[in-house]
Design a protein around this motif. Structure first.
Motif, PDB file in Angstrom:
ATOM      1  N   LEU A  38       0.895  -0.777   0.194  1.00  0.00           N
ATOM      2  CA  LEU A  38      -0.042   0.140  -0.012  1.00  0.00           C
ATOM      3  C   LEU A  38       0.918   1.093   0.022  1.00  0.00           C
ATOM      4  CD1 LEU A  38      -2.834  -1.193   2.342  1.00  0.00           C
ATOM      5  CD2 LEU A  38      -3.087  -1.207   0.309  1.00  0.00           C
ATOM      6  N   PRO A  39      -0.100   2.249  -0.445  1.00  0.00           N
ATOM      7  CA  PRO A  39       1.124   3.619  -1.092  1.00  0.00           C
ATOM      8  C   PRO A  39       2.015   3.377   0.806  1.00  0.00           C
ATOM      9  CG  PRO A  39      -0.447   3.979  -1.941  1.00  0.00           C
ATOM     10  CD  PRO A  39      -0.559   2.146  -1.363  1.00  0.00           C
ATOM     11  N   ASP A  40       1.372   4.212   1.801  1.00  0.00           N
ATOM     12  CA  ASP A  40       1.649   4.123   2.630  1.00  0.00           C
ATOM     13  C   ASP A  40       2.560   3.553   3.481  1.00  0.00           C
ATOM     14  OD1 ASP A  40      -0.079   2.746   3.359  1.00  0.00           O
ATOM     15  OD2 ASP A  40      -1.623   4.120   5.220  1.00  0.00           O
ATOM     16  N   GLU A  41       2.728   2.412   2.908  1.00  0.00           N
ATOM     17  CA  GLU A  41       3.427   1.030   4.226  1.00  0.00           C
ATOM     18  C   GLU A  41       4.815   0.669   3.232  1.00  0.00           C
ATOM     19  OE1 GLU A  41       1.114  -2.557   4.999  1.00  0.00           O
ATOM     20  OE2 GLU A  41       1.288  -3.126   3.016  1.00  0.00           O
ATOM     21  N   CYS A  42       5.038   1.004   1.916  1.00  0.00           N
ATOM     22  CA  CYS A  42       6.264   0.799   0.962  1.00  0.00           C
ATOM     23  C   CYS A  42       7.605   0.697   1.812  1.00  0.00           C
ATOM     24  CB  CYS A  42       5.670   0.987  -0.959  1.00  0.00           C
ATOM     25  SG  CYS A  42       4.511   1.002  -1.004  1.00  0.00           S
ATOM     26  N   ARG A  43       7.578   1.776   1.981  1.00  0.00           N
ATOM     27  CA  ARG A  43       9.180   2.279   2.923  1.00  0.00           C
ATOM     28  C   ARG A  43       9.450   1.166   4.135  1.00  0.00           C
ATOM     29  NH1 ARG A  43      13.624   2.421   1.977  1.00  0.00           N
ATOM     30  NH2 ARG A  43      15.027   4.196   4.117  1.00  0.00           N
ATOM     31  N   VAL A  44       8.482   0.712   4.887  1.00  0.00           N
ATOM     32  CA  VAL A  44       8.076  -0.508   6.610  1.00  0.00           C
ATOM     33  C   VAL A  44       8.719  -2.113   5.088  1.00  0.00           C
ATOM     34  CG1 VAL A  44       7.131  -1.723   7.945  1.00  0.00           C
ATOM     35  CG2 VAL A  44       7.202   0.976   7.361  1.00  0.00           C
ATOM     36  N   VAL A  45       8.140  -1.627   4.223  1.00  0.00           N
ATOM     37  CA  VAL A  45       8.485  -3.555   3.373  1.00  0.00           C
ATOM     38  C   VAL A  45       9.055  -3.501   3.044  1.00  0.00           C
ATOM     39  CG1 VAL A  45       6.712  -5.379   1.751  1.00  0.00           C
ATOM     40  CG2 VAL A  45       5.593  -3.577   3.003  1.00  0.00           C
ATOM     41  N   GLU A  46       9.908  -1.847   2.749  1.00  0.00           N
ATOM     42  CA  GLU A  46      11.328  -2.610   1.351  1.00  0.00           C
ATOM     43  C   GLU A  46      12.302  -3.385   2.860  1.00  0.00           C
ATOM     44  OE1 GLU A  46      14.564   0.130  -1.094  1.00  0.00           O
ATOM     45  OE2 GLU A  46      12.234   1.063  -0.684  1.00  0.00           O
ATOM     46  N   MET A  47      11.770  -2.009   3.788  1.00  0.00           N
ATOM     47  CA  MET A  47      13.391  -2.309   5.122  1.00  0.00           C
ATOM     48  C   MET A  47      13.411  -3.893   5.792  1.00  0.00           C
ATOM     49  SD  MET A  47      15.251   0.827   5.388  1.00  0.00           S
ATOM     50  CE  MET A  47      15.629   0.431   7.005  1.00  0.00           C
ATOM     51  N   TRP A  48      12.417  -4.244   5.502  1.00  0.00           N
ATOM     52  CA  TRP A  48      12.147  -5.397   6.311  1.00  0.00           C
ATOM     53  C   TRP A  48      12.691  -6.255   4.785  1.00  0.00           C
ATOM     54  CZ3 TRP A  48       9.738 -10.088   4.046  1.00  0.00           C
ATOM     55  CH2 TRP A  48       9.092 -11.016   5.072  1.00  0.00           C
TER      56      TRP A  48
END
Length: 534
Positions: free
Chosen positions: A518-528
């Protein structure tokens, strides 16, 4: 002796004895021909020559006036005559004496000009005559006929005698007759004013006014009235209704005008104002300029619409609320009454999910809040929000409704990729790689085994996330034991290996991983992902 010269010679002596001459030729050449056929052929040639002589003697003008393709075919040659020159522009056209199969023929140049260039204002054709007419074809009044000037706007036009008279124009013997016939009802009186002795009584009033009134269509209806000013703001008198008096015009053209603007312009307006002193009408109307759940009924003046009949009207505010806002769950209309009802017009019970009519469809979602708008019925309410989105917003390009669900479908997700460069030990993959490395097919096989093992290892590391559709899309082997995979001499340098054992302990790779978020969680998924792979 040749036959052709003999035949040619025979055509010039039509009066000779054709049969005897043919026998003489046959004897001289030694050829035996059919005498009866020769006689028939000679007679036909003689008749053709005679016809040509008769046709050359005089041009049949009536026959040549019609364009005939037959003139250019067969044994007959077309004769020279006067033809219009169609290669020139019509104002520059003239006639020429020539042989032409593609235009009508005339016996004289004058006849050609009259027929082919009748009405030619420039007079070019007539001017090219050897003796052109002494009277100019453009002299004014030469024929004594008057005709209407259709090239000028009707209110400013009159009758003229300029020649040549355009084809199809009505003509009159006098200018007065032309004005009456062609410009009858011309309020400006332009035609009559052009008479040598115009009538003493002006066609309009002495103050520049007509003897009738007409509605002012150039002004908004609530602010318009009737006028009798000249010149008229329209071409012909019959283009708008006319009335004998100002009052008759207001009644006929502005009946029901709540603003009373037309009546207020009368010389003696009615003493009773069409509206009361508080600028309110004696009826109520629905407020269509406000969203339905927030709207009510009003009687304010001026009306926000042109004519009274453009919206329903009610004698009382309560009647308006019942008629125009029945079922309004918000109760706004009833709340505006001087004495609103004590019982709330809405219930606290929900009715499921329905389309949000307060926003544009392409960005709308489904809601279940009260009060219900008038558009909502049992047929367009749904037990779940997802059902509502798929039914009420099917085909919504933005997917705003589906993406407002708690469990969002993958149409709301963005597809991203992340590239990672890292170093791994082949032993962690269950592989042992020794130096020097093989070449050719064995080297390709080794690289393939490494890639497959790396894919399996990374996939296992990311298996705990089933929501973001993680996928290893590419694996590149950059170096093996510090040597580039594409180097010509592999295994000569062991940068990170044990020299004594010649075993590779470091393989540098670049891996590309695709994921949805989702647009607001892409950064978090990439870090994971980076944390799991490293």
């Amino acid at each position: 002796m040749k036959i052709a010269p003999v035949a040619l010679f025979s055509t010039f002596i039509a009066t000779a004895d054709a049969v005897s001459f043919r026998e003489l030729v046959d004897r001289a050449t030694g050829r035996d021909r059919d005498r009866s056929a020769a006689e028939t052929e000679t007679a036909a040639e003689t008749e053709t020559a005679a016809a040509d002589d008769r046709e050359g003697a005089a041009v049949d003008v009536d026959a040549n006036r019609e364009l005939r393709q037959g003139n250019c075919w067969g044994n007959n040659l077309p004769v020279a005559a006067w033809h219009p020159n169609y290669s020139l522009a019509w104002p520059d056209g003239r006639c020429q004496f020539t042989v032409d199969c593609n235009s009508p023929a005339y016996a004289s140049e004058l006849a050609c000009c009259k027929a082919a260039y009748a009405g030619q204002v420039s007079g070019t054709c007539l001017k090219n005559l050897p003796s052109p007419p002494t009277t100019s074809p453009t002299d004014a009044g030469a024929s004594g006929l008057y005709y209407p000037d259709y090239y000028t706007a009707w209110p400013d036009a009159g009758c003229i005698t300029t020649r040549p008279i355009p084809s199809g124009r009505p003509t009159y013997s006098t200018m007065l007759a032309c004005c009456k016939g062609a410009y009858g009802g011309q309020a400006s009186g332009k035609c009559l004013s052009m008479l040598p002795s115009p009538p003493t009584a002006a066609p309009a009033g002495s103050s520049g006014t007509a003897d009738f009134f007409y509605p002012d269509y150039d002004t908004a209806w609530p602010d318009a009235g009737c006028s009798n000013k000249l010149p008229l703001p329209y071409p012909r008198k019959n283009d708008r209704p006319s009335y004998k008096t100002h009052l008759a015009c207001c009644k006929g053209a502005y009946g029901g005008q709540v603003s009373g603007k037309c009546l207020s312009q009368l010389a003696s307006p009615p003493s009773i104002s069409p509206t009361d002193s508080s600028y309110t009408a004696d009826f109520f109307y629905p407020d269509y300029d406000t969203a339905w759940p927030e709207a009510g009924c009003s009687n304010k003046l001026p009306l926000p619409f042109p004519r009274k009949n453009d919206r329903p009207s009610y004698p009382t505010q309560l009647a308006c609320c019942k008629g125009a806002y029945g079922g309004q769950m918000s109760g706004v209309c009833l709340s505006q009454l001087p004495s609103p009802p004590t019982q709330s017009p809405i219930s606290s019970k929900g009715y499921g999910y329905y389309r949000d009519y307060s926003v544009a469809w392409d960005v709308g979602t489904c809601i279940n809040t009260l009060p219900l708008p008038i558009q909502v019925t049992k047929s367009n309410t749904y037990s779940t929000k997802e059902q509502c989105c798929r039914a009420a917003y099917g085909g919504q390009v933005s997917n705003a409704c589906l993406c407002s669900l708690d469990e969002k479908p993958y149409v709301c997700y963005e597809v991203k990729t992340v590239s990672l460069t890292l170093t791994i030990n082949p032993s962690t993959l269950g592989l042992t790689v020794n130096l020097p490395l093989p070449t050719g097919y064995e080297r390709t096989r080794l690289v393939t085994r490494l890639k497959n093992a790396i894919r399996i290892n990374i996939k296992a590391a990311l298996s705990s996330d089933t929501k973001h559709r993680l996928k290893v899309v590419d694996v590149k082997i950059l170096t093996i034991g510090g040597v580039a995979v594409n180097a010509r001499r592999l295994g000569q340098i062991v940068a990170f290996g044990d020299r004594s054992l010649q075993t590779v302990t470091a393989v540098k790779i670049q891996v590309k991983i695709e994921y949805s978020c989702l647009p607001d969680e892409c950064r978090v998924v990439e870090m994971w992902i980076k944390d799991k792979v490293n």
